[in-house]
Design a protein around this motif. Sequence first.
Motif, short mmCIF file in Angstrom:
data_model
loop_
_atom_site.label_atom_id
_atom_site.label_comp_id
_atom_site.label_asym_id
_atom_site.label_seq_id
_atom_site.Cartn_x
_atom_site.Cartn_y
_atom_site.Cartn_z
N HIS A 82 2.48 8.76 -10.92
CA HIS A 82 1.96 7.94 -9.82
C HIS A 82 2.97 6.85 -9.47
CE1 HIS A 82 -1.81 9.86 -10.99
NE2 HIS A 82 -1.66 9.35 -12.20
N ILE A 83 3.18 6.63 -8.18
CA ILE A 83 4.02 5.54 -7.70
C ILE A 83 3.16 4.62 -6.84
CG2 ILE A 83 6.01 4.90 -6.28
CD1 ILE A 83 7.18 7.68 -6.92
N GLY A 90 9.55 16.06 -1.37
CA GLY A 90 8.45 16.87 -1.87
C GLY A 90 7.60 16.19 -2.92
N ASN A 91 8.04 15.01 -3.37
CA ASN A 91 7.27 14.26 -4.37
C ASN A 91 6.45 13.15 -3.73
OD1 ASN A 91 8.20 15.41 -7.05
ND2 ASN A 91 10.17 14.92 -6.10
N GLN A 92 6.30 13.20 -2.41
CA GLN A 92 5.57 12.14 -1.71
C GLN A 92 4.13 12.03 -2.18
OE1 GLN A 92 7.49 10.36 0.37
NE2 GLN A 92 5.86 8.86 0.69
N ASN A 93 3.58 13.14 -2.69
CA ASN A 93 2.18 13.11 -3.14
C ASN A 93 1.99 12.21 -4.36
OD1 ASN A 93 3.71 14.99 -4.71
ND2 ASN A 93 1.80 15.88 -5.48
N ARG A 94 3.08 11.84 -5.02
CA ARG A 94 2.96 10.94 -6.18
C ARG A 94 2.69 9.49 -5.75
NH1 ARG A 94 5.39 13.69 -10.91
NH2 ARG A 94 6.30 15.62 -10.11
N VAL A 95 2.98 9.17 -4.50
CA VAL A 95 2.76 7.80 -4.00
C VAL A 95 1.27 7.62 -3.73
CG1 VAL A 95 3.33 6.11 -2.23
CG2 VAL A 95 5.07 7.76 -2.98
N THR A 101 7.78 1.41 4.83
CA THR A 101 6.81 2.35 4.26
C THR A 101 7.54 3.35 3.36
OG1 THR A 101 6.91 4.05 5.96
CG2 THR A 101 5.47 2.15 6.38
N SER A 102 6.75 4.05 2.57
CA SER A 102 7.32 5.06 1.66
C SER A 102 7.43 6.43 2.32
CB SER A 102 6.45 5.17 0.41
OG SER A 102 5.15 5.63 0.74
N ASP A 103 7.08 6.51 3.61
CA ASP A 103 7.05 7.81 4.29
C ASP A 103 8.40 8.51 4.19
OD1 ASP A 103 4.51 7.15 4.95
OD2 ASP A 103 4.92 6.68 7.06
N GLY A 104 8.40 9.70 3.64
CA GLY A 104 9.61 10.52 3.59
C GLY A 104 10.61 10.14 2.53
N VAL A 105 10.36 9.04 1.80
CA VAL A 105 11.35 8.57 0.82
C VAL A 105 11.51 9.56 -0.33
CG1 VAL A 105 11.88 6.78 -0.88
CG2 VAL A 105 11.07 6.14 1.40
#
Length: 556
Positions: free
Chosen positions: A139-140, A156-161, A149-153
């Motif tokens: 989790h982040i 494929g691991n964006q779901n951890r945010v 924002t964290s968008d796209g940072v």
Amino acid sequence: MSNIYHSAPSAYDFPLLVKQLLNRAKTVSQDQEIVYADKKRFTYKDLFNRINRLANVLDGLNLVAGDVVAVMDWDSHRYLESYFSVPMSEYILQTVNIRLSPEKILYTINHAKPKVLLLNSEFAPLVKDYQFENSSIEHIIWLDDNGVTSDGVFGGNQNRVKGEYEALLAAADDHFDFPDFDENTIATTFYTSGTTGDPKGVFFSHRQLVLHTLTEAASIGMLPNKQGVSYGDVYMPMTPMFHVHAWGFPFTATMTGLKQVYPGRYAPNLLMDLIINEKVSITHCVPTILQMVLKEAQDRDASFNGLKMIIGGSRLTEGLAKAAMDQGIEVYTGYGMSETAPLISLTDFSLNEPLLSEEEDIARRCMTGKPVLMVDAQVWGESNQPVGTGQENTGELVLRAPWLTQSYLKNDDAGKELWENGYMHTQDIAYIRPDGYIKITDRLKDVIKSGGEWISSLEIETILSLHPAVADVSVIGVRDKQWGERPLALVVLKSNCQDTKVDDIKALAEQAVARGIIPKYGVPSQFKFVDELPKTSVGKHDKKVMREMYANQSEV
């Protein structure tokens, strides 16, 4: 007959947990202020609610007791909330040293194996390419002050945010019932920024943090008003919160209900603005930060009006102490290390002592100090036996106190070496005066061995720092065919003193020889003017790097 007491069935055992530090402030400090730079201000009542909200956020992440929650942030209100909410929830807080190299930062994360990472958007570039698939991080939580924002940072691991910190807190319940558990449970971990090898993880239990906090408040509270802490003080750290709990002061300031100011990134102009506008009255830092704010004050022609400042991390030289006092800072020394949580000794002040001359007062402020309450400090010789007191009895400083780290995280062998023969080994060379003052003369690895004699690099640095043209100085040993090693002085001149001659500075060391302060062989054979000195991630002189840089500087 047993002398073990039996408590009443309903008596409260009162485990020494971090949550107990909040008891008094919850009753008497509800309306006291907490300030984050120029961005946010709120009350202790809000703080307690936010601690509860953060606990509820973490509670929704399917964690178990003992899981690690890592924080990468500047000094902020968020960090303060994590100091309490994470360990109070029976998790372990990892404070990530963001001043390490990217490789070392990732090493510490991989070693501690956090499940949750609280990540300031400014540090996202350090971890955006991190191999999350092979990582413990599930989790982040995104921390941001700049509308990023964290968008796209994270691809494929964006779901951890899980979301942005403030939004998550706003959506969480502000009630949480923090449990009681064993006070010996690990509360925090962080990594030493040693100059050799990989960083080593130290760790501290709830019991250790509570005892350290109580001792810090009592020891500084015993000092006179011009140096001590009192309920009316305004506290601001200038030592990073990722480094040894900002010397434990956020715990102490919260326990005592002080107004607290958190500056974010250490920018000299912002630090100076906050000191003036928020009436900051007590702080702590390394000499590098002190030099930075002194220059800012001089550029503004401003005074610090009696700001109380504890210096640690590196040696406070007499020259820097005098410059600070001339600008209105009540500066004095504390001593400790990552492994000691960190407080071990403080300069001792008394209202009843005889009047000291300016030179004596400055020299006293630069001493390592006397052990604080409950510290057993001894100097041992090579046979691991105490050598007694006095300047002629020099050896390694060893310690016992109830808050010292008991080992290194996942590194039992290094822990055994640290605690050889039942005392913690500091690797600092010192002597203890008959009045209890500790005098660190050098680091074991930094002592210069010349012709079979030991030369204290710190002592020579102190003497050379007194020259009015010297902004910073470090003395290292370089190879010498005749003597094995000889001292090389690396000197940073003040900007308005660039025409200073080497002989002018060398004369100070020669005068010290004439006065019997240092031996003749202690005068550096070589002096080199440099633009800056290499520093470690926490602002200490990095003598290992200097020795490598000047390895071929030897005399022929």
